[in-house]
Scaffold this active site. Structure first.
Site, PDB file in Angstrom:
ATOM      1  N   GLY A  73      13.486  52.194  27.493  1.00 45.54           N
ATOM      2  CA  GLY A  73      14.180  50.930  27.591  1.00 45.54           C
ATOM      3  C   GLY A  73      15.562  50.968  28.208  1.00 45.54           C
ATOM      4  O   GLY A  73      16.197  49.912  28.345  1.00 45.54           O
ATOM      5  N   LYS A 129      20.175  38.523  16.884  1.00 40.92           N
ATOM      6  CA  LYS A 129      20.131  37.730  18.107  1.00 40.92           C
ATOM      7  C   LYS A 129      19.696  36.286  17.873  1.00 40.92           C
ATOM      8  O   LYS A 129      20.126  35.381  18.591  1.00 40.92           O
ATOM      9  CB  LYS A 129      19.211  38.398  19.131  1.00 40.92           C
ATOM     10  CG  LYS A 129      19.714  39.750  19.609  1.00 40.92           C
ATOM     11  CD  LYS A 129      18.761  40.370  20.613  1.00 40.92           C
ATOM     12  CE  LYS A 129      19.260  41.730  21.056  1.00 40.92           C
ATOM     13  NZ  LYS A 129      18.372  42.351  22.066  1.00 40.92           N
ATOM     14  N   GLY A 158      10.852  39.179  17.689  1.00 40.17           N
ATOM     15  CA  GLY A 158      12.261  38.952  17.399  1.00 40.17           C
ATOM     16  C   GLY A 158      13.027  38.518  18.632  1.00 40.17           C
ATOM     17  O   GLY A 158      12.452  38.031  19.612  1.00 40.17           O
ATOM     18  N   GLY A 159      14.349  38.706  18.582  1.00 37.83           N
ATOM     19  CA  GLY A 159      15.203  38.247  19.665  1.00 37.83           C
ATOM     20  C   GLY A 159      14.905  38.899  20.999  1.00 37.83           C
ATOM     21  O   GLY A 159      14.883  38.224  22.043  1.00 37.83           O
ATOM     22  N   ASP A 170      18.788  39.902  28.057  1.00 35.89           N
ATOM     23  CA  ASP A 170      17.749  40.920  27.872  1.00 35.89           C
ATOM     24  C   ASP A 170      16.549  40.689  28.781  1.00 35.89           C
ATOM     25  O   ASP A 170      16.011  41.636  29.372  1.00 35.89           O
ATOM     26  CB  ASP A 170      17.269  40.930  26.421  1.00 35.89           C
ATOM     27  CG  ASP A 170      18.193  41.702  25.495  1.00 35.89           C
ATOM     28  OD1 ASP A 170      18.943  42.560  25.987  1.00 35.89           O
ATOM     29  OD2 ASP A 170      18.150  41.456  24.276  1.00 35.89           O
ATOM     30  N   THR A 218       4.364  40.031  10.824  1.00 36.99           N
ATOM     31  CA  THR A 218       4.797  38.970   9.924  1.00 36.99           C
ATOM     32  C   THR A 218       4.006  37.696  10.224  1.00 36.99           C
ATOM     33  O   THR A 218       4.066  37.186  11.350  1.00 36.99           O
ATOM     34  CB  THR A 218       6.303  38.689  10.079  1.00 36.99           C
ATOM     35  OG1 THR A 218       7.040  39.886   9.834  1.00 36.99           O
ATOM     36  CG2 THR A 218       6.744  37.600   9.099  1.00 36.99           C
ATOM     37  N   PRO A 219       3.262  37.176   9.254  1.00 35.36           N
ATOM     38  CA  PRO A 219       2.416  36.009   9.514  1.00 35.36           C
ATOM     39  C   PRO A 219       3.200  34.826  10.089  1.00 35.36           C
ATOM     40  O   PRO A 219       4.264  34.470   9.590  1.00 35.36           O
ATOM     41  CB  PRO A 219       1.851  35.678   8.125  1.00 35.36           C
ATOM     42  CG  PRO A 219       1.877  36.969   7.375  1.00 35.36           C
ATOM     43  CD  PRO A 219       3.115  37.673   7.861  1.00 35.36           C
ATOM     44  N   ARG A 277       4.962  34.495  12.719  1.00 33.93           N
ATOM     45  CA  ARG A 277       6.144  34.728  13.555  1.00 33.93           C
ATOM     46  C   ARG A 277       5.805  34.699  15.042  1.00 33.93           C
ATOM     47  O   ARG A 277       6.509  34.075  15.839  1.00 33.93           O
ATOM     48  CB  ARG A 277       6.782  36.066  13.175  1.00 33.93           C
ATOM     49  CG  ARG A 277       8.202  36.237  13.670  1.00 33.93           C
ATOM     50  CD  ARG A 277       8.759  37.563  13.230  1.00 33.93           C
ATOM     51  NE  ARG A 277      10.177  37.678  13.551  1.00 33.93           N
ATOM     52  CZ  ARG A 277      10.813  38.841  13.659  1.00 33.93           C
ATOM     53  NH1 ARG A 277      10.153  39.975  13.463  1.00 33.93           N
ATOM     54  NH2 ARG A 277      12.091  38.879  13.949  1.00 33.93           N
TER      55      ARG A 277
END
Length: 306
Positions: free
Chosen positions: A248, A73, A136-137, A110, A162-163, A165
């Site tokens: 979801g 994405k 993330g996306g 989304d 994740t550092p 992010r």
């Protein structure tokens, strides 16, 4: 399922993996039900191959558009000539079409679908404290919709292992936001009104829970946006504590009409806005539906919001 011929319009949903996607089930049902000569097909594409694949596949006039899922994405935005406002704000899209001039336009649905799903479940988010796990996306889309506009959350916190992010995402979403958007150093859900799993945790058996559900506040709600293994261990654990916890699927259902409008299928979009209950009946497993309330009225519910 739609009948496929030489004149059939082709749409692809790109991801890696794609085994979890539910969009082909619902959209192919819509195409068949409404007599639309089109088909949506999943295509597994590795991140390293994404740009070449997209450039090549759109050389076929039969290919009318792309659905985009994890992990593409964000990466696919580099290929776009135009992008929706929400897509630009989040730095991600989940739909791409080729316009008459040959340019590629992307859009992001989304977040709108997620916000509408909260309304469907009667989960309050305006003025509330929200923890989003993942950056993330999908997390970006959810954040863009919950942090901006007159119904914004009061606080929007992102955690990602994740550092850097989560901090990068928060910095991108904060400008113009009515919410306090920031990154947090851990996934502790204590004190939040709503916890959202927008990470891949739960796709595979043996995955750790996205957070310690035992530390959620007694009034809090959890939404796990995964489309596989629902109800996930996180949903089960929250429900075992007596908390509101939802899968979801509704996020996807509530954005179906947005995709159809984006691809120019306006009559189909109106049909789904009038009644999207048949999609819910198709894709939601009975166990996942167990605690999903029926609509109180003809507002956000069987009729998708306009």
């Amino acid at each position: 399922m739609p009948r496929i011929s030489g004149s059939t319009d082709i749409y692809l949903i790109l991801g890696d993996p794609v085994e979890q996607v539910k969009a082909p089930e619902s959209f192919n049902l819509i195409f068949a039900r409404l007599g639309i000569d089109a088909v949506l097909v999943p295509a597994r594409v590795a991140p390293a191959d994404l740009h070449d694949f997209v450039r090549t596949v759109f050389k076929s006039p039969s290919v009318k558009g792309l659905w985009v899922t994890i992990p593409h994405k964000v990466q696919i935005t580099a290929l776009l000539d135009r992008c929706s406002d929400l897509g630009r704000r989040a730095g991600a899209v989940n739909a791409v079409r080729r316009d008459a001039d040959g340019g590629l336009t992307g859009a992001l649905f989304d977040g709108e679908g997620f916000a509408a799903s909260l309304d469907y479940f009667h989960i309050a988010w305006t003025g509330k404290k929200v923890l989003v796990i993942g950056a993330g996306g999908a997390a970006a889309a959810i954040g863009a919709s919950l942090a901006h506009g007159p119904r914004a959350a009061a606080e929007l916190a992102f955690f990602d292992p994740t550092p850097g992010r989560a901090a990068q995402l928060a910095a991108r979403l904060q400008p113009g936001s009515l919410a306090a958007v920031h990154a947090v150093a851990d996934n502790d859900p204590q004190g939040y009104d709503l916890v959202v799993n927008a990470s891949p945790l739960g796709l595979e058996s043996g995955d750790a829970l996205p957070c310690d559900v035992a530390r959620m506040s007694p009034h809090a709600a959890l939404v796990d946006i995964l489309m596989k293994n629902q109800p996930t261990p996180a949903v089960r654990a929250a429900r075992a504590r007596g908390l509101v916890a939802q899968p979801g699927f509704e996020m996807m259902i509530q954005q179906t009409h947005l995709y159809l409008d984006f691809f120019g299928l306006h009559d189909a979009a109106q049909h789904v806005r009038d009644d999207c209950g048949f999609i819910r009946d198709l894709i939601c497993p009975a166990e996942a539906l167990r605690e999903i309330p029926r609509p109180r009225s003809t507002g956000p519910g069987d009729a998708c919001p306009t």
